[in-house]
Scaffold this motif. Sequence first.
Motif, mmCIF file in Angstrom:
data_model
loop_
_atom_site.group_PDB
_atom_site.id
_atom_site.type_symbol
_atom_site.label_atom_id
_atom_site.label_comp_id
_atom_site.label_asym_id
_atom_site.label_seq_id
_atom_site.Cartn_x
_atom_site.Cartn_y
_atom_site.Cartn_z
ATOM 1 N N ASN A 1 18.640 2.278 -9.875
ATOM 2 C CA ASN A 1 17.356 1.908 -9.278
ATOM 3 C C ASN A 1 17.510 1.601 -7.792
ATOM 4 O O ASN A 1 16.621 1.912 -6.993
ATOM 5 C CB ASN A 1 16.770 0.697 -10.004
ATOM 6 N N ALA A 2 18.621 0.956 -7.429
ATOM 7 C CA ALA A 2 18.859 0.645 -6.015
ATOM 8 C C ALA A 2 18.998 1.926 -5.195
ATOM 9 O O ALA A 2 18.470 2.034 -4.084
ATOM 10 C CB ALA A 2 20.111 -0.222 -5.873
ATOM 11 N N TRP A 3 19.706 2.908 -5.734
ATOM 12 C CA TRP A 3 19.880 4.179 -5.015
ATOM 13 C C TRP A 3 18.537 4.886 -4.859
ATOM 14 O O TRP A 3 18.227 5.403 -3.784
ATOM 15 C CB TRP A 3 20.841 5.069 -5.779
ATOM 16 N N VAL A 4 17.744 4.896 -5.928
ATOM 17 C CA VAL A 4 16.439 5.547 -5.882
ATOM 18 C C VAL A 4 15.545 4.860 -4.854
ATOM 19 O O VAL A 4 14.832 5.518 -4.085
ATOM 20 C CB VAL A 4 15.770 5.533 -7.270
ATOM 21 N N PHE A 5 15.610 3.519 -4.818
ATOM 22 C CA PHE A 5 14.754 2.781 -3.886
ATOM 23 C C PHE A 5 15.107 3.090 -2.434
ATOM 24 O O PHE A 5 14.227 3.403 -1.634
ATOM 25 C CB PHE A 5 14.886 1.280 -4.142
ATOM 26 N N TRP A 6 16.390 2.999 -2.095
ATOM 27 C CA TRP A 6 16.793 3.146 -0.693
ATOM 28 C C TRP A 6 16.879 4.598 -0.243
ATOM 29 O O TRP A 6 16.674 4.899 0.934
ATOM 30 C CB TRP A 6 18.131 2.454 -0.451
ATOM 31 N N ARG A 7 17.181 5.516 -1.167
ATOM 32 C CA ARG A 7 17.384 6.905 -0.767
ATOM 33 C C ARG A 7 16.189 7.813 -1.045
ATOM 34 O O ARG A 7 16.118 8.924 -0.512
ATOM 35 C CB ARG A 7 18.627 7.465 -1.481
ATOM 36 N N VAL A 8 15.269 7.365 -1.890
ATOM 37 C CA VAL A 8 14.103 8.183 -2.225
ATOM 38 C C VAL A 8 12.807 7.489 -1.808
ATOM 39 O O VAL A 8 12.024 8.018 -1.007
ATOM 40 C CB VAL A 8 14.060 8.510 -3.741
ATOM 41 N N GLY B 1 0.814 -1.206 0.000
ATOM 42 C CA GLY B 1 0.000 0.000 0.000
ATOM 43 C C GLY B 1 0.850 1.259 0.000
ATOM 44 O O GLY B 1 0.526 2.245 -0.687
ATOM 45 N N ALA B 2 1.950 1.226 0.756
ATOM 46 C CA ALA B 2 2.847 2.381 0.789
ATOM 47 C C ALA B 2 3.515 2.601 -0.560
ATOM 48 O O ALA B 2 3.629 3.742 -1.036
ATOM 49 C CB ALA B 2 3.897 2.188 1.881
ATOM 50 N N PHE B 3 3.946 1.512 -1.196
ATOM 51 C CA PHE B 3 4.612 1.641 -2.497
ATOM 52 C C PHE B 3 3.649 2.109 -3.583
ATOM 53 O O PHE B 3 4.030 2.869 -4.484
ATOM 54 C CB PHE B 3 5.243 0.310 -2.903
ATOM 55 N N GLU B 4 2.410 1.637 -3.531
ATOM 56 C CA GLU B 4 1.436 2.020 -4.555
ATOM 57 C C GLU B 4 1.033 3.483 -4.437
ATOM 58 O O GLU B 4 0.619 4.095 -5.426
ATOM 59 C CB GLU B 4 0.210 1.117 -4.470
ATOM 60 N N SER B 5 1.143 4.058 -3.233
ATOM 61 C CA SER B 5 0.817 5.477 -3.052
ATOM 62 C C SER B 5 2.020 6.390 -3.294
ATOM 63 O O SER B 5 1.893 7.610 -3.233
ATOM 64 C CB SER B 5 0.291 5.705 -1.626
ATOM 65 N N PHE B 6 3.169 5.788 -3.584
ATOM 66 C CA PHE B 6 4.384 6.567 -3.816
ATOM 67 C C PHE B 6 4.300 7.301 -5.153
ATOM 68 O O PHE B 6 3.873 6.735 -6.162
ATOM 69 C CB PHE B 6 5.597 5.633 -3.802
ATOM 70 N N ASP B 7 4.715 8.560 -5.169
ATOM 71 C CA ASP B 7 4.715 9.378 -6.386
ATOM 72 C C ASP B 7 5.906 8.977 -7.260
ATOM 73 O O ASP B 7 7.062 9.286 -6.935
ATOM 74 C CB ASP B 7 4.806 10.858 -6.011
ATOM 75 N N GLN B 8 5.628 8.300 -8.359
ATOM 76 C CA GLN B 8 6.698 7.775 -9.210
ATOM 77 C C GLN B 8 7.516 8.871 -9.890
ATOM 78 O O GLN B 8 8.616 8.615 -10.370
ATOM 79 C CB GLN B 8 6.112 6.843 -10.276
ATOM 80 N N THR B 9 6.986 10.087 -9.931
ATOM 81 C CA THR B 9 7.771 11.166 -10.541
ATOM 82 C C THR B 9 9.032 11.454 -9.730
ATOM 83 O O THR B 9 10.038 11.916 -10.292
ATOM 84 C CB THR B 9 6.921 12.452 -10.636
#
Length: 226
Positions: A128-135, A108-116
């Motif tokens: 992608n790993a940096w974006v996942f862990w840092r953003v 639910g948290a990931f689906e509400s995340f703003d992909q922009t």
Amino acid sequence: MDWYPLLNSLRIAAVSTMAVFFLGILAAYYIAKLPRLLKGVLDVVLTLPLVLPPTVVGWLLLVLLGPKRAVGAWAMDHFGVKLVMTWWSAIFATVVVSFPLMYRTARGAFESFDQTLADAGRTLGRSNAWVFWRVQMPVCKQGILAGMVLSFARALGEYGATSMIAGYTPGRTATISTTVYQLWRTHDDAGALRWVLVNIALSAVFLLAVNLLETRQRQVRKGGAF
């Protein structure tokens, strides 16, 4: 008062929560990107332990991990390790029953995340790993933390599957839940009441933590709206 059931319950819940943290996030992250039909099928499979009776989960684990069953026999033959009737056997049960809570909350948290936000990071050359862990993870941290608290509380209170796969041995496999049952069965109502009060106090603390996290998440969302 022997505090072993409390300490054992806490370590079982802590280990299982760490396991479902990584398993739940991994499953939620990738399943959230799948087509709707496949996502629906996997949702049913992964959430099934949440609605199954705990004794059914325990029976299925015994069928899989028992010393004369496929995985259990393999572990015994190759490593001399018995996968049932030990304190850490309960971890298998608590991981299975608490995983759906972590998975559904994280998804639910990931689906509400703003992909922009993720797209902006990738345009700057970030992996992608940096974006996942840092953003993505910092933005979704409130939902992730709520999932962890719920998973920990569920693991701490697990009885049905735990009693079937780990049993009850004082000083070895006893947990709060199995201790309450055994004390009640032996007509020690005073002892059972003490552990019931301990369990209620712990549960209240975890529910309060979930409420605080939800309140904080709503405040963050309102702040972002302005």
